[in-house]
Design a protein around this motif. Sequence first.
Motif, PDB file in Angstrom:
ATOM      1  N   ALA A   1      94.198  68.216  27.512  1.00  0.00           N
ATOM      2  CA  ALA A   1      95.008  67.471  26.550  1.00  0.00           C
ATOM      3  C   ALA A   1      95.103  66.002  26.954  1.00  0.00           C
ATOM      4  CB  ALA A   1      96.396  68.094  26.443  1.00  0.00           C
ATOM      5  N   LEU A   2      95.264  65.740  28.249  1.00  0.00           N
ATOM      6  CA  LEU A   2      95.335  64.356  28.718  1.00  0.00           C
ATOM      7  C   LEU A   2      93.995  63.644  28.552  1.00  0.00           C
ATOM      8  CD1 LEU A   2      97.574  64.202  31.921  1.00  0.00           C
ATOM      9  CD2 LEU A   2      97.743  62.780  29.876  1.00  0.00           C
ATOM     10  N   LEU A   3      92.916  64.341  28.865  1.00  0.00           N
ATOM     11  CA  LEU A   3      91.600  63.728  28.696  1.00  0.00           C
ATOM     12  C   LEU A   3      91.371  63.355  27.229  1.00  0.00           C
ATOM     13  CD1 LEU A   3      89.460  66.001  31.062  1.00  0.00           C
ATOM     14  CD2 LEU A   3      90.047  63.602  31.432  1.00  0.00           C
ATOM     15  N   ARG A   4      91.786  64.229  26.308  1.00  0.00           N
ATOM     16  CA  ARG A   4      91.640  63.921  24.885  1.00  0.00           C
ATOM     17  C   ARG A   4      92.521  62.746  24.491  1.00  0.00           C
ATOM     18  NH1 ARG A   4      91.349  69.612  24.445  1.00  0.00           N
ATOM     19  NH2 ARG A   4      93.576  69.755  23.993  1.00  0.00           N
ATOM     20  N   THR A   5      93.755  62.723  25.016  1.00  0.00           N
ATOM     21  CA  THR A   5      94.658  61.617  24.704  1.00  0.00           C
ATOM     22  C   THR A   5      94.068  60.288  25.150  1.00  0.00           C
ATOM     23  OG1 THR A   5      96.618  63.024  24.885  1.00  0.00           O
ATOM     24  CG2 THR A   5      96.954  60.667  25.153  1.00  0.00           C
ATOM     25  N   PHE A   6      93.366  60.298  26.265  1.00  0.00           N
ATOM     26  CA  PHE A   6      92.746  59.080  26.785  1.00  0.00           C
ATOM     27  C   PHE A   6      91.418  58.766  26.089  1.00  0.00           C
ATOM     28  CE2 PHE A   6      96.049  59.122  29.720  1.00  0.00           C
ATOM     29  CZ  PHE A   6      95.967  58.072  30.623  1.00  0.00           C
ATOM     30  N   GLY A   7      91.045  59.585  25.115  1.00  0.00           N
ATOM     31  CA  GLY A   7      89.826  59.329  24.360  1.00  0.00           C
ATOM     32  C   GLY A   7      88.555  59.591  25.127  1.00  0.00           C
ATOM     33  N   LEU A   8      88.618  60.509  26.079  1.00  0.00           N
ATOM     34  CA  LEU A   8      87.451  60.809  26.913  1.00  0.00           C
ATOM     35  C   LEU A   8      86.744  62.071  26.420  1.00  0.00           C
ATOM     36  CD1 LEU A   8      89.152  59.986  30.305  1.00  0.00           C
ATOM     37  CD2 LEU A   8      87.135  58.814  29.391  1.00  0.00           C
ATOM     38  N   PRO A   9      85.426  62.137  26.550  1.00  0.00           N
ATOM     39  CA  PRO A   9      84.673  63.288  26.036  1.00  0.00           C
ATOM     40  C   PRO A   9      84.850  64.530  26.901  1.00  0.00           C
ATOM     41  CG  PRO A   9      83.194  61.792  27.179  1.00  0.00           C
ATOM     42  CD  PRO A   9      84.533  61.111  27.134  1.00  0.00           C
ATOM     43  N   ASP A  10      84.662  65.688  26.293  1.00  0.00           N
ATOM     44  CA  ASP A  10      84.713  66.943  27.047  1.00  0.00           C
ATOM     45  C   ASP A  10      83.380  67.684  27.004  1.00  0.00           C
ATOM     46  OD1 ASP A  10      84.610  67.954  24.507  1.00  0.00           O
ATOM     47  OD2 ASP A  10      86.556  68.972  24.579  1.00  0.00           O
ATOM     48  N   SER A  11      82.358  67.063  26.433  1.00  0.00           N
ATOM     49  CA  SER A  11      81.050  67.700  26.377  1.00  0.00           C
ATOM     50  C   SER A  11      79.961  66.640  26.394  1.00  0.00           C
ATOM     51  CB  SER A  11      80.920  68.562  25.112  1.00  0.00           C
ATOM     52  OG  SER A  11      81.049  67.758  23.955  1.00  0.00           O
ATOM     53  N   ALA A  12      78.776  67.072  26.819  1.00  0.00           N
ATOM     54  CA  ALA A  12      77.601  66.188  26.846  1.00  0.00           C
ATOM     55  C   ALA A  12      76.432  66.950  26.244  1.00  0.00           C
ATOM     56  CB  ALA A  12      77.289  65.754  28.278  1.00  0.00           C
TER      57      ALA A  12
ATOM     58  N   ASP B   1      83.252  76.653  48.693  1.00  0.00           N
ATOM     59  CA  ASP B   1      81.817  76.899  48.634  1.00  0.00           C
ATOM     60  C   ASP B   1      81.597  78.364  48.276  1.00  0.00           C
ATOM     61  OD1 ASP B   1      82.518  78.185  50.966  1.00  0.00           O
ATOM     62  OD2 ASP B   1      81.488  76.783  52.290  1.00  0.00           O
ATOM     63  N   GLY B   2      80.357  78.724  48.072  1.00  0.00           N
ATOM     64  CA  GLY B   2      80.064  80.093  47.689  1.00  0.00           C
ATOM     65  C   GLY B   2      80.474  80.452  46.271  1.00  0.00           C
ATOM     66  N   VAL B   3      80.624  79.457  45.401  1.00  0.00           N
ATOM     67  CA  VAL B   3      80.955  79.755  44.001  1.00  0.00           C
ATOM     68  C   VAL B   3      79.749  80.439  43.360  1.00  0.00           C
ATOM     69  CG1 VAL B   3      81.551  78.772  41.756  1.00  0.00           C
ATOM     70  CG2 VAL B   3      82.531  77.806  43.844  1.00  0.00           C
ATOM     71  N   PRO B   4      79.920  81.602  42.745  1.00  0.00           N
ATOM     72  CA  PRO B   4      78.786  82.330  42.159  1.00  0.00           C
ATOM     73  C   PRO B   4      78.014  81.480  41.156  1.00  0.00           C
ATOM     74  CG  PRO B   4      80.737  83.727  42.214  1.00  0.00           C
ATOM     75  CD  PRO B   4      81.189  82.346  42.595  1.00  0.00           C
ATOM     76  N   GLY B   5      76.700  81.576  41.207  1.00  0.00           N
ATOM     77  CA  GLY B   5      75.850  80.793  40.328  1.00  0.00           C
ATOM     78  C   GLY B   5      76.108  81.043  38.860  1.00  0.00           C
ATOM     79  N   GLU B   6      76.436  82.307  38.520  1.00  0.00           N
ATOM     80  CA  GLU B   6      76.662  82.607  37.108  1.00  0.00           C
ATOM     81  C   GLU B   6      77.934  81.927  36.592  1.00  0.00           C
ATOM     82  OE1 GLU B   6      78.122  86.246  39.494  1.00  0.00           O
ATOM     83  OE2 GLU B   6      76.467  84.795  39.541  1.00  0.00           O
ATOM     84  N   VAL B   7      78.920  81.735  37.471  1.00  0.00           N
ATOM     85  CA  VAL B   7      80.148  81.033  37.081  1.00  0.00           C
ATOM     86  C   VAL B   7      79.843  79.564  36.803  1.00  0.00           C
ATOM     87  CG1 VAL B   7      82.427  80.281  37.875  1.00  0.00           C
ATOM     88  CG2 VAL B   7      81.652  82.620  38.332  1.00  0.00           C
ATOM     89  N   VAL B   8      79.043  78.958  37.676  1.00  0.00           N
ATOM     90  CA  VAL B   8      78.665  77.557  37.500  1.00  0.00           C
ATOM     91  C   VAL B   8      77.850  77.385  36.222  1.00  0.00           C
ATOM     92  CG1 VAL B   8      77.338  75.642  38.475  1.00  0.00           C
ATOM     93  CG2 VAL B   8      78.742  77.089  39.973  1.00  0.00           C
ATOM     94  N   ARG B   9      76.872  78.262  36.012  1.00  0.00           N
ATOM     95  CA  ARG B   9      76.025  78.141  34.819  1.00  0.00           C
ATOM     96  C   ARG B   9      76.847  78.322  33.544  1.00  0.00           C
ATOM     97  NH1 ARG B   9      70.942  78.120  32.712  1.00  0.00           N
ATOM     98  NH2 ARG B   9      70.057  77.749  34.770  1.00  0.00           N
ATOM     99  N   ARG B  10      77.793  79.241  33.559  1.00  0.00           N
ATOM    100  CA  ARG B  10      78.621  79.464  32.380  1.00  0.00           C
ATOM    101  C   ARG B  10      79.411  78.199  32.028  1.00  0.00           C
ATOM    102  NH1 ARG B  10      79.892  84.419  33.553  1.00  0.00           N
ATOM    103  NH2 ARG B  10      81.727  83.944  34.804  1.00  0.00           N
ATOM    104  N   ALA B  11      79.959  77.541  33.046  1.00  0.00           N
ATOM    105  CA  ALA B  11      80.701  76.299  32.813  1.00  0.00           C
ATOM    106  C   ALA B  11      79.777  75.198  32.312  1.00  0.00           C
ATOM    107  CB  ALA B  11      81.404  75.860  34.094  1.00  0.00           C
ATOM    108  N   ALA B  12      78.578  75.097  32.920  1.00  0.00           N
ATOM    109  CA  ALA B  12      77.621  74.062  32.513  1.00  0.00           C
ATOM    110  C   ALA B  12      77.176  74.277  31.075  1.00  0.00           C
ATOM    111  CB  ALA B  12      76.421  74.058  33.451  1.00  0.00           C
ATOM    112  N   GLU B  13      76.900  75.514  30.708  1.00  0.00           N
ATOM    113  CA  GLU B  13      76.470  75.794  29.338  1.00  0.00           C
ATOM    114  C   GLU B  13      77.571  75.456  28.338  1.00  0.00           C
ATOM    115  OE1 GLU B  13      75.362  79.881  29.551  1.00  0.00           O
ATOM    116  OE2 GLU B  13      73.283  79.445  30.143  1.00  0.00           O
ATOM    117  N   THR B  14      78.821  75.645  28.744  1.00  0.00           N
ATOM    118  CA  THR B  14      79.937  75.349  27.845  1.00  0.00           C
ATOM    119  C   THR B  14      80.043  73.851  27.576  1.00  0.00           C
ATOM    120  OG1 THR B  14      81.184  77.279  28.611  1.00  0.00           O
ATOM    121  CG2 THR B  14      82.431  75.528  27.524  1.00  0.00           C
ATOM    122  N   VAL B  15      79.910  73.034  28.611  1.00  0.00           N
ATOM    123  CA  VAL B  15      80.111  71.592  28.425  1.00  0.00           C
ATOM    124  C   VAL B  15      78.849  70.876  27.952  1.00  0.00           C
ATOM    125  CG1 VAL B  15      81.932  71.541  30.162  1.00  0.00           C
ATOM    126  CG2 VAL B  15      79.596  70.958  30.840  1.00  0.00           C
ATOM    127  N   LEU B  16      77.685  71.520  28.105  1.00  0.00           N
ATOM    128  CA  LEU B  16      76.442  70.877  27.687  1.00  0.00           C
ATOM    129  C   LEU B  16      75.958  71.362  26.330  1.00  0.00           C
ATOM    130  CD1 LEU B  16      74.504  70.895  31.085  1.00  0.00           C
ATOM    131  CD2 LEU B  16      75.786  69.016  30.065  1.00  0.00           C
TER     132      LEU B  16
END
Length: 335
Positions: free
Chosen positions: A194-205, A243-258
């Motif tokens: 909500a704060l990022l949106r208020t500041f007019g910043l993007p949430d996806s690329a 560290d040791g964050v599962p790769g599938e968790v990272v990919r899921r987040a990346a796919e969401t924002v990209l």
Amino acid sequence: VVCLGGGVVTDLAGFAAATCLRGIAFVHVPTSLLAMADAAIGGKTGVDHPRGKNLIGAFAQPRAVVIDPLFLRTLPERHLRNGGADLLKHGLILDEPLVRDLERASKDGPPLMSPELIARSVAIKAAVVSDDERESGRRTLLNYGHTIGHAIEAVSGYSAYLHGEAISVGMRAAGLIAVDLGLLSEEEFGRQQALLRTFGLPDSAPGLSVDAVLEATLLDKKVRGGSIRWVLLDGIGNAVVRDGVPGEVVRRAAETVLGRALTGERREGLEIFTKVYWPTGPGRHNDHGLSRKHIMESIDASLRRLGTDHVDLYQAHRYDHETPLEETMVAFADV
């Protein structure tokens, strides 16, 4: 050397001063919000490389940093918003009361020129750097949002997104990872967004290759033994390194924002839109006499009325550039 300018100038001129004659004195006079809140503080200097962000540089402390918020009156709105990412970041990682104050102060619009809030942000970073100048411990927390953010900058050629815009997307990705791991609640993640949106910043690329971005993250300076050490939020105002964050968790987040690839009906719909409306000939006007800029402005206004988060895609710097159609329009196709 007097380094008068934004973050690129303080980084570049500071690096020149640190290198020339094995180091000469320099003073930072930051003129952008990003430089005031972040780049000019802490002694990191350097330049970007096609392979990755800040791969060439040196640690060198300025004799002084002179900040005058009146400079901010000369900035375009987009560059003001860009610097707001670091104001938010410092509160998110270490100072929940600052986040509350930013929320209260944002009721009438983001407080992007507040001397008090800038000073508090500077104090947070200065305190961290004083304890850990060379980033062997606590200073790592300042990289919240930077793993994905720096990768976005590198993959897009340091041209499509300003630093703060890329870091905003990176903070969303880091927030999604933290929620997935049970560190951050949905409510707390919502406060961040909500704060990022208020500041007019993007949430996806949208439009960037997920694989290319993930590959670029492996050049991050926090990588140890081939594993990325992620800066995540364990609650607002409490950043941790994992560290040791599962790769599938990272990919899921990346796919969401990209975003996703255009296939099926989405591809067909975009092709129809392109054929009927999108100008490709001389003068970049279509058969209805509309320019690309007019079309994008119309889409922008429509999406704002719908209240969709995709609106951040349609920034003015994209309107008349040679940005690939698919990259520019992918979120519109989703809508």
